[in-house]
Design a protein around this motif. Sequence first.
Motif, mmCIF file in Angstrom:
data_model
loop_
_atom_site.group_PDB
_atom_site.id
_atom_site.type_symbol
_atom_site.label_atom_id
_atom_site.label_comp_id
_atom_site.label_asym_id
_atom_site.label_seq_id
_atom_site.Cartn_x
_atom_site.Cartn_y
_atom_site.Cartn_z
ATOM 1 N N ASP A 202 0.807 -1.222 0.000
ATOM 2 C CA ASP A 202 0.000 0.000 0.000
ATOM 3 C C ASP A 202 0.843 1.277 0.000
ATOM 4 O OD1 ASP A 202 -2.486 -1.388 0.106
ATOM 5 O OD2 ASP A 202 -2.122 -1.787 2.231
ATOM 6 N N THR A 203 2.155 1.137 -0.064
ATOM 7 C CA THR A 203 3.019 2.312 -0.124
ATOM 8 C C THR A 203 2.757 3.079 -1.430
ATOM 9 O OG1 THR A 203 4.703 1.201 1.207
ATOM 10 C CG2 THR A 203 5.429 3.066 -0.123
ATOM 11 N N PRO A 204 2.685 4.403 -1.380
ATOM 12 C CA PRO A 204 2.370 5.174 -2.587
ATOM 13 C C PRO A 204 3.480 5.108 -3.638
ATOM 14 C CG PRO A 204 2.018 6.485 -0.597
ATOM 15 C CD PRO A 204 2.752 5.250 -0.171
ATOM 16 N N PRO A 205 3.126 5.291 -4.895
ATOM 17 C CA PRO A 205 4.131 5.447 -5.959
ATOM 18 C C PRO A 205 5.110 6.563 -5.604
ATOM 19 C CG PRO A 205 1.947 5.240 -6.899
ATOM 20 C CD PRO A 205 1.756 5.382 -5.425
ATOM 21 N N THR A 206 6.372 6.394 -6.035
ATOM 22 C CA THR A 206 7.429 7.271 -5.543
ATOM 23 C C THR A 206 8.392 7.680 -6.659
ATOM 24 O OG1 THR A 206 7.336 6.115 -3.407
ATOM 25 C CG2 THR A 206 9.280 7.474 -3.832
ATOM 26 N N PHE A 207 8.759 8.957 -6.659
ATOM 27 C CA PHE A 207 9.824 9.495 -7.508
ATOM 28 C C PHE A 207 10.992 9.839 -6.597
ATOM 29 C CE2 PHE A 207 12.202 12.958 -9.399
ATOM 30 C CZ PHE A 207 12.239 12.669 -10.759
ATOM 31 N N LEU A 208 12.204 9.373 -6.955
ATOM 32 C CA LEU A 208 13.398 9.666 -6.165
ATOM 33 C C LEU A 208 14.499 10.224 -7.052
ATOM 34 C CD1 LEU A 208 12.591 6.318 -5.313
ATOM 35 C CD2 LEU A 208 13.797 7.175 -3.300
ATOM 36 N N TRP A 209 15.291 11.134 -6.497
ATOM 37 C CA TRP A 209 16.532 11.509 -7.170
ATOM 38 C C TRP A 209 17.620 11.777 -6.132
ATOM 39 C CZ3 TRP A 209 19.312 16.176 -7.118
ATOM 40 C CH2 TRP A 209 18.680 17.285 -6.541
ATOM 41 N N HIS A 210 18.858 11.564 -6.553
ATOM 42 C CA HIS A 210 20.010 11.668 -5.664
ATOM 43 C C HIS A 210 21.232 11.945 -6.538
ATOM 44 C CE1 HIS A 210 20.262 10.258 -1.283
ATOM 45 N NE2 HIS A 210 21.450 10.802 -1.486
ATOM 46 N N THR A 211 22.325 12.374 -5.923
ATOM 47 C CA THR A 211 23.598 12.424 -6.639
ATOM 48 C C THR A 211 24.493 11.315 -6.095
ATOM 49 O OG1 THR A 211 24.436 14.108 -5.098
ATOM 50 C CG2 THR A 211 23.452 14.871 -7.146
ATOM 51 N N TRP A 267 6.773 12.652 -14.597
ATOM 52 C CA TRP A 267 6.313 11.536 -13.769
ATOM 53 C C TRP A 267 5.000 11.866 -13.070
ATOM 54 C CZ3 TRP A 267 5.561 10.766 -8.465
ATOM 55 C CH2 TRP A 267 5.399 9.426 -8.067
ATOM 56 N N LEU A 268 4.885 13.084 -12.556
ATOM 57 C CA LEU A 268 3.648 13.490 -11.893
ATOM 58 C C LEU A 268 2.477 13.496 -12.887
ATOM 59 C CD1 LEU A 268 4.984 16.391 -9.629
ATOM 60 C CD2 LEU A 268 3.961 14.241 -8.829
ATOM 61 N N ARG A 269 2.743 13.950 -14.106
ATOM 62 C CA ARG A 269 1.682 13.923 -15.124
ATOM 63 C C ARG A 269 1.214 12.484 -15.380
ATOM 64 N NH1 ARG A 269 0.875 18.868 -14.208
ATOM 65 N NH2 ARG A 269 2.020 20.451 -15.353
#
Length: 273
Positions: A202-211, A267-269
Amino acid sequence: MVMGEGQGVNARGKIALWDNVKLEENEYNTDCPSIEPFLLEGDGPYPVMIIAPGGGYARRAEHEAYPVAQWLNSIGISAIVLHYRVAPFSHPIPLVDAQRAIRMVRYHASEWKLDQDRIGILGFSAGGHLASTAGTHFDLGNRQAEDHIERISSRPDVMVLCYPVITMGEYTHEGSRINLLGEVPSSKMIQLLSNESQITKDTPPTFLWHTADDAAVPVENSLLFASELSRHKIPFELHVFESGRHGLGMAEDHPEAKAWPELCEAWLRKRGF
């Protein structure tokens, strides 16, 4: 304020999250806990993102708050800056504030011309830990609560995690862990707040970014979270930029990471925001 095409923005000022909690006035907790809405004007209903700026659970970085709200407004998404309590407040206080913010935004969705099914949370660094905690420790509300806001779900519909602190274990950011859990946290608390271990179906969809060379919050934080999202078949998108530094915010002057807002918008779109 940067505005979406044909849209104005209603900046409402800070709104207290609780009627029965005195707003704090110490150096890093001024006017806390509260939310600060930047709402698109027009017919709506609009999607909305709640913004949790970073700061190691010791402060909240403004460059990870207001410029982000401006960007969200410019792409047709209402924004709410979350002024959650930081040190000397420790767990569960920041999470309680984040959960309350999500419930409050959902409660006022119709009045604020928001879609109660398109409420996301976006966090940077320690704010990313708070956002990922909100997305992995949510509840559906207490139907018997006298406070009607507390009857509402605290589950965000999406998460956007920007160079987030995720784990309280080997790859943690020590300052964040100390401020949140104290100098010598128990193994139980380390496990509970290592959010890669709290992912469910049930964890929500996720966008991640990092260096990749983040010297403050190791990239392993995002890698661990993405790996567990994949294992649980949760939709996600991960971008790791080869070089950079911690705390980039909107990263407008960084040759690589400046791409993240456009990638995130796409991604949000896709997710209907």
